[in-house]
Design a protein around this motif. Sequence first.
Motif, short mmCIF file in Angstrom:
data_model
loop_
_atom_site.label_atom_id
_atom_site.label_comp_id
_atom_site.label_asym_id
_atom_site.label_seq_id
_atom_site.Cartn_x
_atom_site.Cartn_y
_atom_site.Cartn_z
N ILE A 136 7.45 -4.10 -3.08
CA ILE A 136 7.24 -4.48 -4.48
C ILE A 136 6.43 -5.77 -4.56
O ILE A 136 5.47 -5.87 -5.32
N GLY A 137 6.80 -6.76 -3.75
CA GLY A 137 6.04 -8.00 -3.72
C GLY A 137 4.64 -7.81 -3.18
O GLY A 137 3.68 -8.41 -3.68
N GLY A 138 4.51 -6.97 -2.16
CA GLY A 138 3.20 -6.73 -1.55
C GLY A 138 2.23 -6.06 -2.50
O GLY A 138 1.01 -6.27 -2.42
N TYR A 139 2.75 -5.27 -3.42
CA TYR A 139 1.90 -4.62 -4.42
C TYR A 139 1.40 -5.63 -5.45
O TYR A 139 0.33 -5.45 -6.04
N ASP A 180 0.82 -1.21 0.00
CA ASP A 180 0.00 0.00 0.00
C ASP A 180 0.86 1.26 0.00
O ASP A 180 0.38 2.34 -0.39
N ASN A 181 2.10 1.13 0.45
CA ASN A 181 2.97 2.30 0.55
C ASN A 181 4.13 2.29 -0.45
O ASN A 181 5.06 3.09 -0.34
N LEU A 182 4.06 1.39 -1.43
CA LEU A 182 5.06 1.37 -2.49
C LEU A 182 5.07 2.71 -3.22
O LEU A 182 4.01 3.21 -3.61
N PHE A 183 6.24 3.33 -3.36
CA PHE A 183 6.40 4.64 -4.00
C PHE A 183 5.46 5.69 -3.38
O PHE A 183 4.92 6.55 -4.09
N CYS A 184 5.30 5.62 -2.07
CA CYS A 184 4.27 6.42 -1.38
C CYS A 184 4.34 7.91 -1.71
O CYS A 184 3.33 8.53 -2.00
N ASP A 185 5.54 8.50 -1.66
CA ASP A 185 5.63 9.95 -1.85
C ASP A 185 5.40 10.37 -3.29
O ASP A 185 5.05 11.53 -3.56
N TRP A 186 5.59 9.46 -4.23
CA TRP A 186 5.27 9.73 -5.63
C TRP A 186 3.79 9.44 -5.92
O TRP A 186 3.20 10.01 -6.82
N LEU A 233 1.21 4.25 -11.07
CA LEU A 233 0.43 3.25 -10.32
C LEU A 233 -1.02 3.67 -10.12
O LEU A 233 -1.86 2.84 -9.78
N ASN A 234 -1.29 4.96 -10.33
CA ASN A 234 -2.66 5.45 -10.20
C ASN A 234 -3.34 5.59 -11.56
O ASN A 234 -4.46 6.09 -11.64
N ASN A 235 -2.67 5.12 -12.60
CA ASN A 235 -3.21 5.21 -13.96
C ASN A 235 -3.79 3.85 -14.35
O ASN A 235 -3.05 2.88 -14.51
N PRO A 236 -5.12 3.76 -14.50
CA PRO A 236 -5.74 2.46 -14.80
C PRO A 236 -5.35 1.89 -16.16
O PRO A 236 -5.63 0.73 -16.45
#
Length: 198
Positions: free
Chosen positions: A91-94, A42-48, A62-65
């Motif tokens: 990365i694995g968790g995502y 859930d926090n992968l690349f959080c600040d981006w 990651l927010n682009n469907p």
Amino acid sequence: MPIEKFVTLESPAVPLPIENVDTDQIIPARFLKATTRDGFGDNLFCDWRYEKDGRPKADFVLNNPTYSGKILVAGKNFGSGSSREHAAWAIGGYGFKAVVSSFFADIFKNNALNNGILPVQISDAFLAKLFEAIEADPKVIIKVDLENQTISVPSSNISEKFDINPYKKKCLINGYDDIDYLLSITDEINQWEASASN
């Protein structure tokens, strides 16, 4: 957490054409207090990925469907910086099973392999071809064949070989961690001990 067997992966890919992505960008330091792998995806690349108020940033991939899949295709020098294993956990968790780049930091590469994620190191030229293929068709299938150590775009008939440590390859194909591997060769160990004691 058991490691999934990895033999062949066929999936669309998420493009991240940014060079020198370090582990603090993959998972910021403020999340490192956790001692289990839960929730790191859930926090992968959080600040981006998120605004300070938690809203998703529309311009981050990651927010682009349009983009999805189990393969992350990243720019050169991925995973540099500190040695945190949490980067591989995120990365694995995502949901990524493979990360493709033209260069990986050694510690990140080992952490990824130890957590069942395949780092596929390819040439700069082939990486450029992958980004072009994904841009042309965001749903294009990329095939990673660990047995034969090839990565390809079947629809474009392009492919390249990649290297991997033979021991780590065997562990991934069989879903072994280091302990599982030792258990798998218990008979051989016992035979060696028996012969050595004679």
